[in-house]
Enzyme design. Structure first.
Site, PDB file in Angstrom:
ATOM      1  N   TYR A  71      14.532 -13.600   3.372  1.00  0.00           N
ATOM      2  CA  TYR A  71      13.181 -13.894   2.889  1.00  0.00           C
ATOM      3  C   TYR A  71      13.254 -14.702   1.596  1.00  0.00           C
ATOM      4  CZ  TYR A  71       8.450 -13.241   1.131  1.00  0.00           C
ATOM      5  OH  TYR A  71       7.186 -13.458   0.643  1.00  0.00           O
TER       6      TYR A  71
ATOM      7  N   GLY B 176       4.619 -12.111  -7.453  1.00  0.00           N
ATOM      8  CA  GLY B 176       5.303 -10.870  -7.095  1.00  0.00           C
ATOM      9  C   GLY B 176       4.515 -10.210  -5.971  1.00  0.00           C
TER      10      GLY B 176
ATOM     11  N   ASP C 299      -1.195  -7.138  -3.038  1.00  0.00           N
ATOM     12  CA  ASP C 299      -1.751  -6.042  -2.248  1.00  0.00           C
ATOM     13  C   ASP C 299      -2.274  -6.556  -0.912  1.00  0.00           C
ATOM     14  OD1 ASP C 299      -2.865  -3.727  -1.280  1.00  0.00           O
ATOM     15  OD2 ASP C 299      -4.456  -3.606  -2.785  1.00  0.00           O
TER      16      ASP C 299
END
Length: 165
Positions: free
Chosen positions: A78, A109, A112
């Site tokens: 990834y 980063g 959600d």
């Protein structure tokens, strides 16, 4: 006739150590995260150049990841794919900025979303970045003049080490 904005936001991810990572998953991850954006950009360049030539804005915005800059253990495939997306944006700026086409890589980063559910036991959802944070960055970039180039935006969670997602 032209294209003012191309947002590259598709992505997939999975975790496993390098020694145990199945090549079939690696190939799929690179197909979605790197090959797809590369192909889309190459096909969209004529329309982006047309917008730029008429005095408009012609931007490519790619949703990369902080992992592309600061990889975590178990996320090598990834992280490498998101580093490649960041490199694609740098290449667009090198090759196309004189034609008026620019690119920005957003490197957040943990956000959600469902893609971050797998770390919810160790990183509380309420501490993650919000989708709206990413949207606001895109809106900011859209509002800039054609003369402004922002190669990268790195965004970290308030509680996180700035070098960890």
């Amino acid at each position: 006739d032209g294209l003012d904005l191309l947002v590259l936001s598709a992505g997939v991810g999975s975790a496993a150590p390098i020694a145990d990572y199945p090549m079939k998953r690696f190939d799929r991850q690179f197909a979605v995260n790197v090959r797809g954006p590369f192909d889309l950009v190459s096909r969209a360049l004529p329309a982006l150049r047309t917008s730029a030539a008429s005095g408009g804005v012609a931007r490519v915005i790619a949703i990369a990841s902080l992992e592309g800059l600061h990889p975590d253990a178990g996320l090598a495939a990834y992280s490498a794919s998101k580093a490649a997306v960041m490199s694609l944006c740098r290449s667009i700026n090198e090759e196309e900025r004189r034609a008026g086409v620019t690119a920005t890589a957003l490197a957040p980063g943990y956000v959600d979303t469902a893609m971050s559910d797998w770390v919810a036991d160790s990183i509380p959802k309420d501490s993650m970045l919000r989708v709206q944070d990413i949207v606001r960055c895109v809106e900011f970039l859209i509002d800039l003049s054609p003369q402004a180039v922002v190669p990268e935006i790195v965004m970290v969670r308030r509680e996180a080490d700035p070098h960890r997602a």
